[in-house]
Design an enzyme around this catalytic site. Structure first.
Site, PDB file in Angstrom:
ATOM      1  NE  ARG A  37       4.196  10.310  -3.493  1.00  0.00           N
ATOM      2  CZ  ARG A  37       3.781  10.598  -4.606  1.00  0.00           C
ATOM      3  NH1 ARG A  37       4.663  11.093  -5.659  1.00  0.00           N
ATOM      4  NH2 ARG A  37       2.694  10.847  -4.891  1.00  0.00           N
ATOM      5  CB  SER A  64      -1.032  -0.206   1.248  1.00  0.00           C
ATOM      6  OG  SER A  64      -1.784  -1.126   1.083  1.00  0.00           O
ATOM      7  CG  ASP A 113      -4.377   0.198   1.084  1.00  0.00           C
ATOM      8  OD1 ASP A 113      -4.191   1.046   0.169  1.00  0.00           O
ATOM      9  OD2 ASP A 113      -4.203   0.691   2.367  1.00  0.00           O
TER      10      ASP A 113
END
Ligand code: BGC
Length: 498
Positions: free
Chosen positions: A193, A178, A231
């Site tokens: 990132r 996630s 997610d």
């Protein structure tokens, strides 16, 4: 004898720690405390800083909607609108045993999911705690740890699901990772990132699916990475599996993000792939990045600026930093620290415990808001037990009101994000269900109501057509359903394209 009252209770922090507290009020005070009037004056100031008017919300929605469009049209935008290669909705008839690995923010979870069809499933799972060091250490080591946990899980679950494997057979795995990853296919994902305070080295810019496969090989596990998912995408698919009215999924937890189903013809940045324009594909918005770096649209206070500047990723995740569970406690703590510096709060008391960054858990805001006692015994408990600080009722009422302002702003900004997707997809008239998950949504009192109230402030009465509800477990069940959908597509020779 001074009049005093007692209270006790227990609660669980986001760190998983369960705390029991026993408190006693003391009506006789010998410390200098702020007067009721002083606290009321300060509260008014914070009210004007943290309150979002309907008009301001509509302006945010407009800018947000444009940003979503931009992310679909051009690659490498701040809000990247990531094509997930999850094509269309599940049929509800997906069946079989699937493993799901969930690397979210706080824990690592391994699940064995048995999809039974007709929207039904069974799940068994184990959680493993991640240490702060693991989050910052080398990325490959983090994936090795994931593989090690999978190994332990598969070993201990023999005799069920995984244990019934025939020689040479492997279990399909959905890996819920996630963090923002740009994908070229469903079993690939380059980490754009880290977010949520993670910072493991040698990982940004690399294909995390490849890295994870390398770790799986080390343990020679009978497992095949079938899908790498976010997610939110998992939540979208899992929620639709049981409630087909679901069109949007949102996570309000340590981080904040949304996914929805888009028409491929609108994802113009991937036109060159030649995917059937009539198909549908889930988009992982990564909306937590809205307004990053430029800070043009969101109402940031000086406390938000400090949270941002002192984070491991200054400038990034601007929207998330105003909303998610990782930051709300810290925002409130910074306000309290300012009042300490101004000599308003806790005069004559040692405040060093409260001066430690991130020591004020967002769970404390939830607890303060839900304190049912007149004396605010829970608030007393928090301040004495964790920070060794004595408070008066007027101060406690102020803390609670402050929590309310920060929590309400988070919910209203969340409503702006949902409204942007609703506007973009024209869902307002027909209405839609929004599957929502995460600690903030599930545990913060009144969060959902405030989101709904925000939607009505933005859209008027029609805002009632947009309803959030507690979603299915996206990172476990959703991941398994996507693994099943992907396996089905692969078996049908439809690996990449429709
Ligand atoms: C991540 C998203 C994730 C969200 C909720 C954010 O920080 O960037 O990928 O969906 O947190 O977990």
């Amino acid at each position: 004898m001074p009049a005093s009252r007692r209270g006790s209770g227990s609660f669980t922090l986001t760190t998983g720690q369960t705390i029991a507290i026993h408190t006693r009020t003391q009506d006789e005070e010998d410390l200098p405390h702020a007067t009721k009037k002083t606290m009321a004056d300060h509260l008014r100031k914070y009210e004007s800083l943290f309150t979002l008017t309907p008009q301001r919300m509509r302006m945010i929605v407009e800018a947000f909607t444009e940003t979503l469009e931009l992310g679909l049209n051009k690659p490498n935008q701040i809000v990247p609108m990531i094509p997930t290669y999850v094509f269309g909705w599940p049929t509800g008839q997906e069946k079989g045993d699937f493993l799901a690995l969930d690397l979210g923010g706080t824990n690592l979870r391994v699940c064995l999911v048995t999809l039974q069809g007709d929207g039904k499933f069974e799940i068994s799972q184990t959680k493993y705690r991640l240490t702060e060091e693991q989050k910052q250490d080398d990325g490959q080591k983090l994936f090795d740890f994931c593989a090690e946990c999978l190994h332990t899980f598969v070993e201990t679950n023999t005799g069920e699901g995984a244990g019934q494997l025939k020689p040479g057979q492997s279990l399909p795995l959905g890996f819920t990772f996630s963090y923002p990853c740009s994908q070229e296919r469903i079993d690939h994902g380059e980490l754009i990132r880290w977010t949520k305070g993670f910072g493991a080295g040698n990982t940004e810019g690399r294909d995390v699916a490849e890295m994870f496969k390398k770790s799986l090989e080390k343990y020679q596990l009978p497992i095949k990475l079938t899908a790498l998912i976010n997610d939110t995408t998992g939540t979208l698919i899992a929620s639709h599996y049981v409630n087909p009215k679901t069109k949007i999924a949102v996570i309000f937890g340590t981080g904040c993000n949304a996914a929805y189903m888009e028409n491929v013809k609108n994802i113009t940045k991937i036109e060159h792939l030649g995917i059937d324009p009539g198909a549908e594909m889930a988009i992982n918005c990564e909306w937590g990045a809205f307004d990053s770096f430029e800070h043009e649209h969101l109402p940031r206070t000086k406390y938000d600026t400090v949270v941002d500047d002192t984070s491991n990723k200054p400038g990034e995740q601007a929207f998330e930093k105003l909303i998610s569970g990782r930051y709300l406690g810290e925002i409130l703590r910074l306000v309290l620290c300012e009042l300490i510096d101004e000599g308003v709060l806790f005069l004559g008391q040692n405040t060093y415990k409260l001066e430690k960054p991130y020591c004020f858990d967002t769970a404390f805001l939830s607890l303060m808001e839900s304190d049912p006692t007149d004396e605010l015994l829970m608030v007393i408990g928090i301040f004495t037990h964790f920070f060794a600080l004595e408070t008066t009722l007027a101060e406690r009422q102020f803390f609670r009101a402050l929590a309310k302002l920060i929590g309400r702003r988070a919910a209203r900004l969340s409503a702006c994000g949902i409204a942007a997707i609703v506007s973009k997809m024209n869902y307002l008239d027909e209405g839609c269900s929004v599957g929502a998950d995460g600690s903030l949504y599930n545990k913060y009192p009144g969060f959902a109501d405030r989101v709904h109230e925000g939607l009505q402030d933005i859209f008027g009465d029609k805002g009632r057509n947009i309803v959030t509800y507690h979603a299915e477990d996206g990172s476990g069940v959703g991941s398994a359903i996507i693994a099943a959908m992907t396996k089905h597509r692969k078996d049908a020779g439809l690996y990449l394209n429709v």
